[in-house]
Design an enzyme around this catalytic site. Structure first.
Site, PDB file in Angstrom:
ATOM      1  N   HIS A 182       0.833  -1.212   0.000  1.00  0.00           N
ATOM      2  CA  HIS A 182       0.000   0.000   0.000  1.00  0.00           C
ATOM      3  C   HIS A 182       0.868   1.262   0.000  1.00  0.00           C
ATOM      4  O   HIS A 182       0.541   2.255   0.649  1.00  0.00           O
ATOM      5  CB  HIS A 182      -0.996  -0.016   1.168  1.00  0.00           C
ATOM      6  CG  HIS A 182      -2.035  -1.091   1.000  1.00  0.00           C
ATOM      7  ND1 HIS A 182      -3.125  -0.950   0.174  1.00  0.00           N
ATOM      8  CD2 HIS A 182      -2.109  -2.349   1.502  1.00  0.00           C
ATOM      9  CE1 HIS A 182      -3.849  -2.064   0.211  1.00  0.00           C
ATOM     10  NE2 HIS A 182      -3.245  -2.933   0.996  1.00  0.00           N
ATOM     11  N   ASP A 196       2.759   1.727  -3.250  1.00  0.00           N
ATOM     12  CA  ASP A 196       3.051   2.000  -4.678  1.00  0.00           C
ATOM     13  C   ASP A 196       2.155   3.093  -5.250  1.00  0.00           C
ATOM     14  O   ASP A 196       2.624   3.990  -5.942  1.00  0.00           O
ATOM     15  CB  ASP A 196       3.029   0.714  -5.539  1.00  0.00           C
ATOM     16  CG  ASP A 196       1.703  -0.017  -5.615  1.00  0.00           C
ATOM     17  OD1 ASP A 196       0.778   0.287  -4.817  1.00  0.00           O
ATOM     18  OD2 ASP A 196       1.571  -0.922  -6.481  1.00  0.00           O
ATOM     19  N   ASP A 230       2.777  -4.804  -9.264  1.00  0.00           N
ATOM     20  CA  ASP A 230       2.600  -6.196  -9.691  1.00  0.00           C
ATOM     21  C   ASP A 230       3.012  -6.392 -11.148  1.00  0.00           C
ATOM     22  O   ASP A 230       3.709  -7.356 -11.498  1.00  0.00           O
ATOM     23  CB  ASP A 230       1.142  -6.629  -9.507  1.00  0.00           C
ATOM     24  CG  ASP A 230       0.690  -6.529  -8.058  1.00  0.00           C
ATOM     25  OD1 ASP A 230       1.530  -6.239  -7.192  1.00  0.00           O
ATOM     26  OD2 ASP A 230      -0.511  -6.741  -7.807  1.00  0.00           O
TER      27      ASP A 230
END
Ligand code: GLA
Length: 342
Positions: A17, A19, A148
């Site tokens: 939490h 990025d 991701d």
């Protein structure tokens, strides 16, 4: 001639939490991922799946609203086709070894596998990751960050990636020889659509409106935020960014006991300040910390269920549902195969 496209899943060692607030993250690719086998040709992208029902049938021109496509998994395919705008179609199959909804970035792996199979330029991982991030946001409406997709594309065997999500730069940090990563599944499946993910991001943005960029915020200013919820969210992001750099340097210096403490501190921050852990995840972290050979553990990814990442000595015996163990794996790859895959 057929093709085989591979995109790795990831486990995030620390920096959750952060990025989407232009912060720091330290993920690595794992040996589980998504593969597409198929052949180019035609005016459609047509994919079956060994995991999900139905077929993704997407025209090369893309669709107006990927979020409305059926079956639901085809939304990711539709959104990536829209971003990549390929000249040539594709007929093939999607195979995945990644558990979905587990915090191991299975949706990013699907996007990256589709982009790779459609001929996206793997020499420019940042541009492809940004295209896939936009695709995920369009397909789901969830305002995800870039971690991701970027780790799935840019990972290098044997190293974790320190990603600066503001400057969009990557440093490869060699993973210590005398350590191993184990991923344990909590058994709790979660979807980010409809989860509090978007609310957490909005709370961080509201905190920034008070103290300025969380990346640069002074801890004293953060503690002075009046709203207790915004104060907690901001405290997590600012302390987590510092833990990312501390862990990157601890791994580089082989300070594994300290590295483990940082993981545990991150878990406590995600549990107490960001409030994205669950009693089951807390219990797994608490239990596994007591196992001889374990340096530390924490929830990984968005939370609300999913997996725990454990840093330990190689071959440490760990009970429970281990979904993967090993060292940092390589990222996306495209291969031509001799035979038609259709
Ligand atoms: C999900 C998102 C990422 C990141 C993590 C939490 O995996 O896709 O961008 O925000 O949650 O760190």
């Amino acid at each position: 001639m057929g093709l085989r496209a591979w995109a790795a899943g990831r486990v995030n060692l620390i920096g959750d939490h952060t990025d989407y607030m232009g912060g720091l993250v330290l993920p690595m690719a794992i040996g589980l991922g998504t593969e597409i086998t198929g052949d180019h040709g035609g005016n459609w992208v047509m994919l079956g799946s060994d995991r999900f029902d139905g077929v993704a049938e997407i025209p090369l021109a893309g669709v107006d609203d990927p979020a409305a496509v059926e079956p639901p998994w085809a939304r990711y395919v539709a959104a990536v086709v829209g971003e990549i705008a390929p000249d040539d179609g594709l007929v093939g199959m999607v195979h995945s070894t990644l558990p979905a909804g587990s915090g191991l970035a299975s949706s990013a792996a699907l996007q990256v596998a589709v982009a790779t199979a459609l001929g996206a330029d793997l020499g420019d991982p940042l541009a492809v990751a940004q295209a896939c991030q936009r695709a995920e946001q369009r397909a789901t409406g969830v305002p995800v960050g870039i971690m991701d997709q970027l780790v799935s594309l840019a990972a290098v065997e044997g190293s974790v990636l320190r990603i600066d999500c503001d400057a969009l730069t990557i440093d490869h940090v060699p993973f210590p020889e005398d350590a191993e990563i184990v991923v344990i599944h909590s058994g709790e499946h979660r979807e980010l659509t409809g989860s509090a993910y978007a609310m957490r991001r909005a709370e961080c943005e509201a905190a920034e409106a008070v103290v300025g960029r969380l990346r640069d915020a002074d801890p004293v200013d953060v503690e002075a935020i009046e709203d207790p919820v915004l104060r907690r969210r901001a405290r997590h992001v600012t302390t987590e960014n510092r833990r990312v750099d501390a862990l990157a340097s601890a791994l580089a210096k082989d300070q594994l006991a300290y590295a483990g403490e940082l993981l545990v501190a991150s878990h406590a921050s995600l549990r107490d300040d960001f409030q994205v852990s669950t009693p089951m995840l807390d219990q797994i972290v608490g239990t596994v910390r007591g196992v001889p050979g374990v340096y530390g553990a924490r929830v990984t990814g968005a939370g609300f269920g999913g997996c725990v990442v454990v840093l330990c000595k190689p071959k440490t015996r760990i009970g429970g549902p281990v979904v993967w163990r090993g060292r940092p794996a390589p990222g996306a790859a495209l291969q031509a195969t001799d035979q038609s895959q259709g």
